[in-house]
Motif scaffolding. Structure first.
Motif, mmCIF file in Angstrom:
data_model
loop_
_atom_site.group_PDB
_atom_site.id
_atom_site.type_symbol
_atom_site.label_atom_id
_atom_site.label_comp_id
_atom_site.label_asym_id
_atom_site.label_seq_id
_atom_site.Cartn_x
_atom_site.Cartn_y
_atom_site.Cartn_z
ATOM 1 N N LEU A 117 54.474 -17.300 -30.122
ATOM 2 C CA LEU A 117 54.342 -16.422 -28.957
ATOM 3 C C LEU A 117 55.001 -17.073 -27.757
ATOM 4 O O LEU A 117 54.940 -18.299 -27.602
ATOM 5 C CB LEU A 117 52.857 -16.186 -28.632
ATOM 6 N N ASP A 118 55.601 -16.258 -26.897
ATOM 7 C CA ASP A 118 56.174 -16.793 -25.664
ATOM 8 C C ASP A 118 55.080 -17.394 -24.805
ATOM 9 O O ASP A 118 53.952 -16.899 -24.772
ATOM 10 C CB ASP A 118 56.881 -15.683 -24.885
ATOM 11 N N GLU B 229 50.544 -8.385 -27.465
ATOM 12 C CA GLU B 229 50.815 -8.903 -28.811
ATOM 13 C C GLU B 229 49.658 -9.791 -29.274
ATOM 14 O O GLU B 229 49.251 -9.743 -30.439
ATOM 15 C CB GLU B 229 52.128 -9.683 -28.837
ATOM 16 N N ILE B 230 49.110 -10.584 -28.385
ATOM 17 C CA ILE B 230 47.950 -11.410 -28.734
ATOM 18 C C ILE B 230 46.783 -10.510 -29.128
ATOM 19 O O ILE B 230 46.124 -10.752 -30.141
ATOM 20 C CB ILE B 230 47.568 -12.356 -27.576
ATOM 21 N N GLU B 231 46.537 -9.466 -28.372
ATOM 22 C CA GLU B 231 45.436 -8.566 -28.700
ATOM 23 C C GLU B 231 45.650 -7.918 -30.069
ATOM 24 O O GLU B 231 44.713 -7.826 -30.861
ATOM 25 C CB GLU B 231 45.266 -7.497 -27.625
ATOM 26 N N ARG B 232 46.877 -7.510 -30.355
ATOM 27 C CA ARG B 232 47.172 -6.897 -31.658
ATOM 28 C C ARG B 232 46.866 -7.888 -32.795
ATOM 29 O O ARG B 232 46.212 -7.544 -33.779
ATOM 30 C CB ARG B 232 48.633 -6.453 -31.712
ATOM 31 N N ARG B 233 47.318 -9.117 -32.633
ATOM 32 C CA ARG B 233 47.091 -10.128 -33.675
ATOM 33 C C ARG B 233 45.612 -10.459 -33.817
ATOM 34 O O ARG B 233 45.120 -10.675 -34.928
ATOM 35 C CB ARG B 233 47.891 -11.393 -33.369
ATOM 36 N N VAL B 234 44.902 -10.523 -32.703
ATOM 37 C CA VAL B 234 43.461 -10.802 -32.743
ATOM 38 C C VAL B 234 42.733 -9.687 -33.483
ATOM 39 O O VAL B 234 41.840 -9.943 -34.292
ATOM 40 C CB VAL B 234 42.896 -11.000 -31.322
ATOM 41 N N CYS C 140 46.704 -24.058 -27.733
ATOM 42 C CA CYS C 140 48.059 -24.128 -27.187
ATOM 43 C C CYS C 140 48.140 -25.415 -26.363
ATOM 44 O O CYS C 140 47.188 -26.198 -26.349
ATOM 45 C CB CYS C 140 48.430 -22.877 -26.391
ATOM 46 N N VAL C 141 49.249 -25.642 -25.719
ATOM 47 C CA VAL C 141 49.421 -26.914 -25.029
ATOM 48 C C VAL C 141 48.456 -27.048 -23.844
ATOM 49 O O VAL C 141 47.677 -27.985 -23.769
ATOM 50 C CB VAL C 141 50.886 -27.106 -24.566
ATOM 51 N N GLY D 33 52.190 -22.993 -30.315
ATOM 52 C CA GLY D 33 53.140 -23.850 -29.624
ATOM 53 C C GLY D 33 52.627 -25.227 -29.250
ATOM 54 O O GLY D 33 53.152 -25.838 -28.338
ATOM 55 N N CYS D 34 51.623 -25.745 -29.945
ATOM 56 C CA CYS D 34 51.139 -27.084 -29.592
ATOM 57 C C CYS D 34 51.743 -28.160 -30.481
ATOM 58 O O CYS D 34 51.361 -29.312 -30.396
ATOM 59 C CB CYS D 34 49.613 -27.147 -29.615
ATOM 60 N N GLY D 35 52.669 -27.780 -31.341
ATOM 61 C CA GLY D 35 53.357 -28.765 -32.166
ATOM 62 C C GLY D 35 52.427 -29.454 -33.142
ATOM 63 O O GLY D 35 51.545 -28.834 -33.723
#
Length: 145
Positions: free
Chosen positions: A101-102, A118-123, A10-11, A83-85
């Motif tokens: 993700l927000d 949500e991160i945990e679910r995706r992981v 991420c950024v 979100g790091c473009g």
């Protein structure tokens, strides 16, 4: 078979990517290698992120944001951007995923908890896909979905 190597980017490497790497290490153990980095790393991990991860029994207080490098991407089988473009180098043969993700920056713990969950679910889904095994039950006691 080699152990899958996953890089979360991420950024600032102060929130989302730190949480994702920590969850992958927590649930994956020695079945995966998880790292994180940022395209413009912050000085410290977001204190509210440290707080909400501690609620899950994961200590991020000793973590330090790290700079994204071409070498870190080259050493990875999967790179997950958050979100790091376009800052992430593209390496042939590396799998890329983009998780929308927000950003937890500037948010209180109460607003970060849904992002964390949500991160945990995706992981957990990623771990199942990479290893063919179910993730462990989280420290909060919720079984993987």
């Amino acid at each position: 078979m080699s152990v899958p190597k996953v890089l979360f980017v991420c950024v600032h490497n102060a929130g989302r990517s730190q949480m994702a790497a920590a969850f992958l290490r927590h649930h994956g153990g020695d079945r995966v290698i998880a790292r994180s980095a940022g395209s413009a790393p912050a000085d410290t991990v977001n204190p509210a992120v440290v707080e909400v991860m501690a609620e899950r029994g994961i200590d991020l207080s000793g973590e330090q944001p790290k700079k994204l490098t071409t070498e870190s991407v080259e050493r990875s089988d999967v790179v997950i951007t958050m979100g790091c473009g376009d800052a992430c180098p593209v390496v042939p043969g590396t799998r890329y995923l983009d998780w929308k993700l927000d950003d937890p920056a500037g948010r209180p713990a109460g607003e970060i908890r849904p992002i964390r969950d949500e991160i945990e679910r995706r992981v957990q889904e990623l771990l199942s896909e990479l290893t063919g095994a179910a993730a462990t039950v989280s420290a909060a006691g919720a079984a993987p979905a």
